[in-house]
Structure formats: structure tokens, C-alpha cells
Design an enzyme around this catalytic site. Structure first.
Site, short mmCIF file in Angstrom:
data_model
loop_
_atom_site.label_atom_id
_atom_site.label_comp_id
_atom_site.label_asym_id
_atom_site.label_seq_id
_atom_site.Cartn_x
_atom_site.Cartn_y
_atom_site.Cartn_z
N LYS A 1 4.79 11.65 12.13
CA LYS A 1 4.03 11.71 10.88
C LYS A 1 2.66 11.07 11.10
O LYS A 1 2.57 9.93 11.54
CB LYS A 1 4.76 10.99 9.74
N GLY B 1 4.99 -2.01 -2.11
CA GLY B 1 3.54 -1.88 -1.98
C GLY B 1 2.93 -2.48 -0.73
O GLY B 1 1.91 -2.00 -0.24
N ALA B 2 3.52 -3.54 -0.20
CA ALA B 2 2.91 -4.25 0.94
C ALA B 2 3.38 -3.63 2.25
O ALA B 2 4.26 -4.14 2.92
CB ALA B 2 3.26 -5.73 0.89
N ASP B 3 2.75 -2.51 2.60
CA ASP B 3 3.19 -1.76 3.78
C ASP B 3 2.15 -1.79 4.89
O ASP B 3 2.14 -0.93 5.77
CB ASP B 3 3.49 -0.31 3.40
#
Length: 311
Positions: A65, A211-213
Site C-alpha cells: 500500500k 488518530g496517532a498513527d
């Protein structure tokens, strides 16, 4: 001839409930060593955003990806997440399909958030809420609904929350505090600001932190992470680029303090231990999840009128 799934066709091929089942199976296969996943590669283009290359191998297939995260894009009428997923036959290297990365990402993000909530939340949990009504927040809410749960939405942009809630048949939370108090909480924000300060999570509550990726992001304070029971999707990834990195760097969390969700699903590790325990799940997004969604999609090749490309 290689078929291409656009976003609408990915979502037509893979329902939210099917996505959850596929992601569950992928977590278990990865925990058992049946699927493999080299580390995610970040290509920074800060301050605007970053590119990510995510490979995986499993079930006789390989996947790559190539995906973006540009948080400022919506202000320009552009998606935050875009890119391509390439699926190949692992026995001969031949490409089998290409898929829209944004749709694959939203499906697996919603699936992982709700899967973690169902696995780690209390058996008698009643309320569910999603903070953040962007594409991935909408996917999480839609997955909750597909699983038969009523869900509340909250977003800084109330008009966006109202639009998504109307589309899904959800409810807009009266306020942020009410949403944050839900038994099953999912946060899907840009990760620029701390949502959960020390002591904010309630006894028996579960939070899926989506959210914290990437570097510099956080939705929960280090002190709160150190206070609660912590789970993650993958220790190596989460401890370097996820919510956990801040607590690890501060010396507040070590490897033995964190349990991988796949180990719980595979019956190799303990999940929630009591109704009073507070659990959090740190999601960084795994290529094995993307592989699971891609494999689920190609099962419906014959059901869709897809464009074909000759290499």
C-alpha cells in the site's frame, strides 16, 4: 488484465461487518506467525504530510500500500488519505488487483476500532461514541451501527458531525464531554491535541485511539497511558510511530506493559480482567489489515463491473 477497484467499488465489495471479520482473522494469522509484515516506511514531506509504504504477505498473496496522510488537504477540497493498494499472487509475483487506498484504509480503520472495543470493552457496555467525523471516524461509526450499536458522534465541526450522523442514522453528542464518557470510545482525530488528560478515562471504560498513527501525534497524555491497561496493534510499529512512543521515550511504558490485540484474539494473552479496568487500544494501522480487506474485495470480482488494465 488487472482489475481496479475505485473507492465506491471497494465499499460495495466489502461491508463494514465483513471488514471486521476479515481484520479479526488477519490479527489472528499475524499473531500466529502465518502472515508477515515488514515495517511500515514513512517518507516525510513535513509540515504538509507524509507518504507511507506498507507491505504484507499472507494467504498466498503479497500486498503493497502506497498511501498518504496530508491533514491540511480537506481545506483545499482534497482527501487527507489517498493512494493505491497493489495485490499480487505470492506464488508467481503476478499482480492480481489494484484498489483505492483511501477506501481500504477507512474500512480497516473502522473495523479495527470496533473490533478492539468489542474485544476489550465490558460485556455490559451500553454507550458508544466516536470523536472525529472525518472519513475514518465515519467508518468507525458505521461499523458500530453494523454491529447493532447506537453511536454518538462529536466533531469540532458540528455541521460535519450532523451531516455524517444524518447519513448513517447516528446521533450527534450533546457535547465533547458526553462523548468522551461513553463506555466504548473511539477517537479519530488528527492527533495534534491531547483529548484524554490524566485521570479522564472512567472505571470500566474502553478507548480505541486511532488518530496517532505517525511521528509527533498524540490523543492521550503519557500519564493517562501509564495509569490504564494498554493494548496495541503491533508493538514494534506502535512503540516507534504510534501513541505509545511518547510513554516509551519517557520510560513510563515497556514492552511487558503492553499487550497486542492479536494475541488476545488468538487466545494467547489475557484481555480485560475486570469490569472496573480501564483499557485503551493504540492503533497505528497495519498492512495485514489492508491485505485482509483486499482479499475480501477480490472475492467479489465477478459481481462488479470493474475497469481492467493491461500491464
Amino acid at each position: 488484465m488487472i482489475p481496479f477497484f475505485n473507492g465506491a467499488q471497494v465499499r460495495e465489495a466489502v461491508s463494514p461487518e465483513r471488514a471486521l471479520e476479515a481484520v479479526r482473522d488477519a490479527f489472528i494469522a499475524y499473531a500466529r506467525g502465518e502472515w508477515t509484515m515488514p515495517p511500515k516506511v514513512y517518507v516525510p514531506a513535513y509540515p504538509e504530510g507524509d507518504f507511507r509504504a506498507m507491505p504484507a504477505l499472507g494467504a498466498g498473496h503479497a500486498l503493497l500500500k502506497w498511501v498518504t496522510s496530508f491533514p491540511g488537504n480537506p481545506a483545499q477540497g482534497l482527501p487527507t488519505v489517498t493512494g493505491l493498494v497493489l495485490l499480487s499472487d505470492a506464488t508467481n509475483g503476478m499482480p492480481k488487483a489494484a484498489l483505492d487506498a483511501g477506501a481500504v484504509t477507512s474500512l480497516r480503520t473502522g473495523a479495527a476500532a470496533v473490533l478492539a472495543a468489542e474485544t476489550l470493552g465490558r460485556a455490559d457496555a451500553e454507550t458508544a461514541a466516536v470523536i472525529g467525523a472525518g472519513v475514518n471516524g465515519e467508518a468507525a461509526a458505521q461499523t458500530f451501527i453494523a454491529r447493532g450499536r447506537h453511536v454518538q458522534l462529536w466533531d469540532l465541526d458540528r455541521a460535519r458531525a450532523e451531516s455524517v450522523a444524518e447519513r448513517l442514522g447516528a446521533e450527534v453528542a450533546p457535547g465533547r464531554d458526553e462523548a468522551l464518557a461513553a463506555d466504548l470510545l473511539v477517537t479519530v482525530t488528527p492527533g495534534k491535541n491531547i483529548l484524554l488528560e490524566e485521570g479522564s478515562l472512567l472505571p470500566g471504560q474502553h478507548a480505541s485511539l486511532m488518530g496517532a498513527d505517525g511521528p509527533g501525534k498524540a490523543e492521550i497524555a503519557v500519564e493517562e497511558l501509564a495509569r490504564v491497561r494498554v493494548f496495541c496493534d503491533d508493538w514494534e510499529q506502535a512503540s516507534h510511530n504510534g501513541e505509545l512512543v511518547h510513554a516509551v521515550e519517557a520510560g513510563r511504558l515497556q514492552r511487558d506493559d503492553v499487550t497486542e490485540l492479536g494475541s488476545v484474539l488468538a487466545g494467547e494473552a489475557e484481555g480485560r480482567r475486570s469490569n472496573e479496568e480501564v483499557t485503551v487500544f493504540d492503533s497505528t494501522g497495519l498492512a495485514i489489515q489492508d491485505l485482509a480487506i483486499a482479499l475480501a474485495a477480490v472475492q467479489h470480482l465477478d459481481d462488479l463491473d470493474l475497469p481492467m488494465f493491461d500491464l
